[in-house]
Design an enzyme around this catalytic site. Structure first.
Site, PDB file in Angstrom:
ATOM      1  N   LYS A  46       0.804  -1.199   0.000  1.00  0.00           N
ATOM      2  CA  LYS A  46       0.000   0.000   0.000  1.00  0.00           C
ATOM      3  C   LYS A  46       0.855   1.276   0.000  1.00  0.00           C
ATOM      4  O   LYS A  46       0.400   2.325  -0.424  1.00  0.00           O
ATOM      5  CB  LYS A  46      -0.981  -0.010   1.171  1.00  0.00           C
ATOM      6  CG  LYS A  46      -2.210  -0.910   0.889  1.00  0.00           C
ATOM      7  CD  LYS A  46      -2.878  -0.551  -0.419  1.00  0.00           C
ATOM      8  CE  LYS A  46      -4.373  -0.777  -0.492  1.00  0.00           C
ATOM      9  NZ  LYS A  46      -4.817  -2.121  -0.804  1.00  0.00           N
ATOM     10  N   HIS A 105      -8.427   2.555  -6.237  1.00  0.00           N
ATOM     11  CA  HIS A 105      -8.469   1.428  -5.298  1.00  0.00           C
ATOM     12  C   HIS A 105      -9.654   0.560  -5.717  1.00  0.00           C
ATOM     13  O   HIS A 105     -10.752   0.659  -5.167  1.00  0.00           O
ATOM     14  CB  HIS A 105      -8.641   1.929  -3.858  1.00  0.00           C
ATOM     15  CG  HIS A 105      -8.527   0.833  -2.833  1.00  0.00           C
ATOM     16  ND1 HIS A 105      -9.187   0.870  -1.634  1.00  0.00           N
ATOM     17  CD2 HIS A 105      -7.840  -0.318  -2.837  1.00  0.00           C
ATOM     18  CE1 HIS A 105      -8.896  -0.218  -0.932  1.00  0.00           C
ATOM     19  NE2 HIS A 105      -8.084  -0.970  -1.650  1.00  0.00           N
TER      20      HIS A 105
HETATM   21  N1  LIG Z   1     -22.376 -10.873  -0.428  1.00  0.00           N
HETATM   22  C1  LIG Z   1     -21.055 -10.801  -0.364  1.00  0.00           C
HETATM   23  N2  LIG Z   1     -20.364 -10.126  -1.318  1.00  0.00           N
HETATM   24  C2  LIG Z   1     -19.023 -10.011  -1.258  1.00  0.00           C
HETATM   25  N3  LIG Z   1     -18.268 -10.563  -0.285  1.00  0.00           N
HETATM   26  C3  LIG Z   1     -18.890 -11.282   0.685  1.00  0.00           C
HETATM   27  C4  LIG Z   1     -20.294 -11.418   0.684  1.00  0.00           C
HETATM   28  N4  LIG Z   1     -20.631 -12.148   1.761  1.00  0.00           N
HETATM   29  C5  LIG Z   1     -19.493 -12.458   2.396  1.00  0.00           C
HETATM   30  N5  LIG Z   1     -18.424 -11.949   1.770  1.00  0.00           N
HETATM   31  C6  LIG Z   1     -17.018 -12.058   2.251  1.00  0.00           C
HETATM   32  O1  LIG Z   1     -16.495 -10.744   2.428  1.00  0.00           O
HETATM   33  C7  LIG Z   1     -15.095 -10.707   2.169  1.00  0.00           C
HETATM   34  C8  LIG Z   1     -14.771  -9.702   1.072  1.00  0.00           C
HETATM   35  O2  LIG Z   1     -13.365  -9.509   1.102  1.00  0.00           O
HETATM   36  P1  LIG Z   1     -12.437  -9.117  -0.125  1.00  0.00           P
HETATM   37  O3  LIG Z   1     -11.142  -9.836   0.016  1.00  0.00           O
HETATM   38  O4  LIG Z   1     -13.134  -9.281  -1.422  1.00  0.00           O
HETATM   39  O5  LIG Z   1     -12.218  -7.597   0.250  1.00  0.00           O
HETATM   40  P2  LIG Z   1     -11.517  -6.452  -0.582  1.00  0.00           P
HETATM   41  O6  LIG Z   1     -12.560  -5.466  -0.985  1.00  0.00           O
HETATM   42  O7  LIG Z   1     -10.735  -7.075  -1.662  1.00  0.00           O
HETATM   43  O8  LIG Z   1     -10.596  -5.784   0.544  1.00  0.00           O
HETATM   44  P3  LIG Z   1      -9.041  -5.358   0.584  1.00  0.00           P
HETATM   45  O9  LIG Z   1      -8.919  -4.059  -0.117  1.00  0.00           O
HETATM   46  O10 LIG Z   1      -8.742  -5.261   2.021  1.00  0.00           O
HETATM   47  O11 LIG Z   1      -8.259  -6.451  -0.091  1.00  0.00           O
HETATM   48  C9  LIG Z   1     -14.690 -12.101   1.747  1.00  0.00           C
HETATM   49  O12 LIG Z   1     -14.182 -12.760   2.863  1.00  0.00           O
HETATM   50  C10 LIG Z   1     -16.041 -12.717   1.271  1.00  0.00           C
HETATM   51  O13 LIG Z   1     -16.067 -14.110   1.401  1.00  0.00           O
HETATM   52  O1  LIG Z   2      -3.560  -3.037   2.725  1.00  0.00           O
HETATM   53  C1  LIG Z   2      -4.040  -4.052   3.223  1.00  0.00           C
HETATM   54  O2  LIG Z   2      -3.668  -4.538   4.268  1.00  0.00           O
HETATM   55  C2  LIG Z   2      -5.117  -4.766   2.501  1.00  0.00           C
HETATM   56  C3  LIG Z   2      -5.850  -3.959   1.559  1.00  0.00           C
HETATM   57  O3  LIG Z   2      -5.848  -4.236   0.374  1.00  0.00           O
HETATM   58  C4  LIG Z   2      -6.588  -2.795   2.052  1.00  0.00           C
HETATM   59  O4  LIG Z   2      -6.632  -2.553   3.273  1.00  0.00           O
HETATM   60  O5  LIG Z   2      -7.183  -2.104   1.208  1.00  0.00           O
HETATM   61 MN   LIG Z   3      -7.050  -2.971  -0.893  1.00  0.00          MN
END
Ligand SMILES: Nc1ncnc2c1ncn2[C@@H]1O[C@H](COP(=O)(O)OP(=O)(O)OP(=O)(O)O)[C@@H](O)[C@H]1O
Ligand SMILES: O=C([O-])CC(=O)C(=O)O
Ligand SMILES: [Mn+2]
Ligand SMILES: [Ca+2]
Length: 644
Positions: free
Chosen positions: A307, A326
């Site tokens: 990040k 993002h």
């Molecule tokens: N209806 C839903 N839609 C999307 N995700 C869901 C749903 N229900 C449960 N989840 C869960 O929510 C979480 C979504 O996390 P994800 O890794 O996609 O986050 P992200 O937006 O990529 O965050 P980051 O930026 O931190 O990586 C997963 O663990 C997924 O299994």
């Molecule tokens: O940075 C991290 O730890 C994971 C991530 O993708 C976020 O928070 O958006």
């Molecule tokens: Mn992220």
């Protein structure tokens, strides 16, 4: 023949007296041609095949020397005589012929004195392969294990998430003028001198080690706007994490790498000094845009590197009129591209990883005149409660080469229990993007057709899907809302509303309205449609209702991709004024309007008003900003928020 092997004795042609027994009935010699176990080991490995002839003038040796000098320059103290003596390879493997280099005198600033640290070698493990990094991690880093599917399980130490309060940016004249400072900004200031103190501290720590890991890699699949990064770190875990997350150079790209555009010094567990000006804890993540460097002290959470580089891109790309995002991104068979914005845990990785579509990337992208490009070479998936059925592609990506952070597994078979939160709820898997079978390589695509804003609304009042006007898209993009549940303990807890401008306030460097104006301009120019998708609660707030089924969310997203949702019948919601479809294939119609799913209608209205109030309050900070060339868009955006 009686079945006995016929044995002949041979004399060596050089007249040596070695005896070799040749058996006619066996294809090969049953005894090994080694006298000692070391000799036997030396037979085990052949050197990596040469990288092929290269058109440039440099000989292999010259190139090697230049590479070592460049690394030595990166690791040089800025106050002592020379850069460290660099030797390539593992200090434990003494049979390797050391190739030594250090930065020539004239390339370094103030000469002070030779010190003991200048007399010692710093061993550099340069762009090691995953196999080599596994061995390093398992031999030397506590908490490293191979899981039953072949992933490398690691521990990130005391910190299992990022520390935004400890992230600082040097506020020199340029940065003061260009960046966003003050309330709401992620850029906490430090001065150049304090940065140098921390930089020296990190460099000294790294040079005091037996060995350091160096990764030379790229950011951004758009070749015209590719950034070269060098990551110097103390742990094999960090080196493998970045190997997976950044773009991996080909052997010939690595030969031509030259000097990096940006360098990270990750001292990991080694803390900053609380007596250093500005330091408020033993953790400090510092960026100097002028020096093109980042220093990490006192945290081993690998996401800081990922990040930190994303923050850098949020500075560099807008200067080139490229929007950094993002967001996740995927593409259909017909070339229709969708962006998925959302805060951490709202579904960017989960929903951009889709069996029916090509994955361009899961977290960080650029939108330029040529279309979209992924910044990274890997994905970083949350794995709490991961299941094979619901997220098969992510499940299958957890294999040899993947870094699994802070997960719990059984002691014997090393089978991971994804439901276990003993170390943290933020368990993660970092894998190269090509571990997802339907990846789009290179990770670039045409201009997006759909812009999907994800919110995990634990209040349960936002509709599962709504179509947004351009000004509504901007309003929700600038707001950057999500609400997760407050804690992980049993019992009903108040959902916690979070607003994070551009769905990534922790990473943006300029004022949010700069990115918003660019997004509006691009969406308008390329005719993209905005959507708001609630991946959170339905049927009541957290405690009463439940999280909307992932399979339903996928159906809603399918309807966006296919274009069928554009043709649905819509009605407008009260207060937020959101257009919601009355029917979507594969989804029970009654859940499309959240009011239907609440048994307690007064409770629904109360909660809706409460959330609207939070939106209004959050947006106050942006009301004085002009967006775009004239003020028209600002007025429209303000009017696109909740009305009550
Ligand atoms: N209806 C839903 N839609 C999307 N995700 C869901 C749903 N229900 C449960 N989840 C869960 O929510 C979480 C979504 O996390 P994800 O890794 O996609 O986050 P992200 O937006 O990529 O965050 P980051 O930026 O931190 O990586 C997963 O663990 C997924 O299994
Ligand atoms: O940075 C991290 O730890 C994971 C991530 O993708 C976020 O928070 O958006
Ligand atoms: Mn992220
Ligand atoms: Ca993610």
């Amino acid at each position: 023949m009686d079945g006995d092997d016929k044995v002949e004795e041979l004399k060596m042609p050089d007249g040596g007296d070695t005896e070799i027994k040749v058996s006619e009935s066996e294809e090969s010699d049953p005894t090994v041609r080694a006298q000692t176990i070391d000799e036997l080991h030396s037979l085990q490995k052949k050197p990596t095949t040469p990288r092929g002839s290269h058109p440039t003038i440099h000989s292999e040796d010259q190139r090697h020397t230049q590479q070592l000098q460049s690394i030595s320059a990166s690791l040089a103290s800025l106050t002592r005589e020379t850069g460290p003596k660099i030797v390539k390879g593992d200090p434990a493997r003494r049979y390797e012929v050391p190739r030594v280099s250090h930065v020539p005198h004239h390339l370094l600033t103030p000469t002070i004195a030779v010190s003991d640290s200048a007399l010692k070698f710093t061993h550099v493990l340069y762009n090691l392969s995953p196999a080599e990094l596994y061995e390093q991690a398992i031999k030397y880093e506590k908490g490293s294990f191979i899981t039953s599917t072949g992933a490398l399980a690691t521990l990130s130490g005391a910190k299992t998430g990022r520390c935004p309060k400890d992230k600082r940016v040097v506020k020199d004249e340029d940065a003061e003028r260009e960046l966003w400072w003050g309330k709401g900004s992620p850029n906490i200031e430090m001065d150049e001198h304090s940065f140098m103190v921390n930089r020296e501290r990190a460099v000294d720590y790294l040079n005091s080690l037996d060995k350091v890991f160096v990764n030379d890699q790229f950011l951004n699949w758009d070749l015209e706007n590719r950034i070269k990064v060098r990551i110097v770190s103390a742990r094999a875990y960090h080196s493998l994490f970045m190997h997976n997350m950044c773009i991996r150079p080909t052997p010939s790209e690595l030969e031509d790498f030259g000097a990096p555009d940006f360098t990270i010094y990750n001292a990991g567990q080694f803390p900053c000094n609380r007596y250093t000006h500005y330091m408020t804890s033993s953790t400090s993540i510092d960026i100097s845009l002028a020096r093109k460097e980042m220093v990490i002290l006192g945290t081993q959470y690998a996401g800081e590197m990922k990040k930190g580089l994303f923050s850098l891109m949020h500075y560099l790309m807008p200067k080139r009129h490229i929007l950094s995002l993002h967001s996740g991104c995927n593409m259909g068979k017909d070339g229709d591209v969708a962006l998925f914005f959302g805060l951490s845990g709202t579904g960017k990785t989960t929903l951009s990883t889709d069996n029916n579509r090509y994955l361009i990337g899961d977290d960080e992208h650029c939108w330029s005149e040529n279309g979209v490009s992924n910044i990274e070479g890997g994905c970083y998936a949350k794995c709490i409660d991961l299941s094979r059925e619901k997220e098969p592609d992510i499940w299958n990506a957890i294999k040899f080469g993947t870094v699994l952070e802070n997960v719990v597994f059984d002691d014997h078979f090393r089978v991971v229990d994804y439901s276990d939160k003993s170390v943290t709820e933020n368990t993660r898997a970092a894998y190269p993007i090509e571990y997802i079978p339907n990846v789009k390589l290179p990770c670039v695509g045409p201009h997006p057709r759909n812009v999907i804003l994800l919110a995990c609304d634990a209040f349960g009042v936002l509709p599962p899907v709504s179509r947004l006007s351009l000004s509504q898209t901007m309003y929700h993009f600038i707001s950057g809302y999500t609400a997760l549940v407050a804690g992980t303990e049993e019992g009903i807890k108040e959902p916690q509303a979070t607003f994070s401008a551009c769905f990534g306030a922790a990473f943006i460097m300029l004022h949010p309205t700069k990115y918003a104006a660019m997004l509006a301009e691009k969406m308008q120019k390329h005719g993209a449609t905005g959507w708001l998708v609630n991946t959170g609660w339905s049927g009541g707030s957290y405690g009463c209702g439940s999280r909307i089924k992932l399979s339903f969310t996928r159906k809603l997203i399918d309807a966006i991709h296919s274009g069928s949702l554009l043709d649905a019948n819509y009605k407008k919601t009260e207060i937020f004024g959101l257009e919601i479809p009355t029917e979507v294939e594969g989804v029970p119609s009654e859940i499309l309007d959240p009011e239907n799913t609440w048994a307690d209608k007064d409770g629904y209205r109360e909660t809706l008003l409460k959330l609207a109030g939070l939106f209004k309050k959050n947006f106050e900070t942006f009301t004085n900003y002009k967006i775009g060339e004239d003020n028209n868009l600002t007025e429209e955006i303000l009017a696109a928020g909740p009305i009550f």
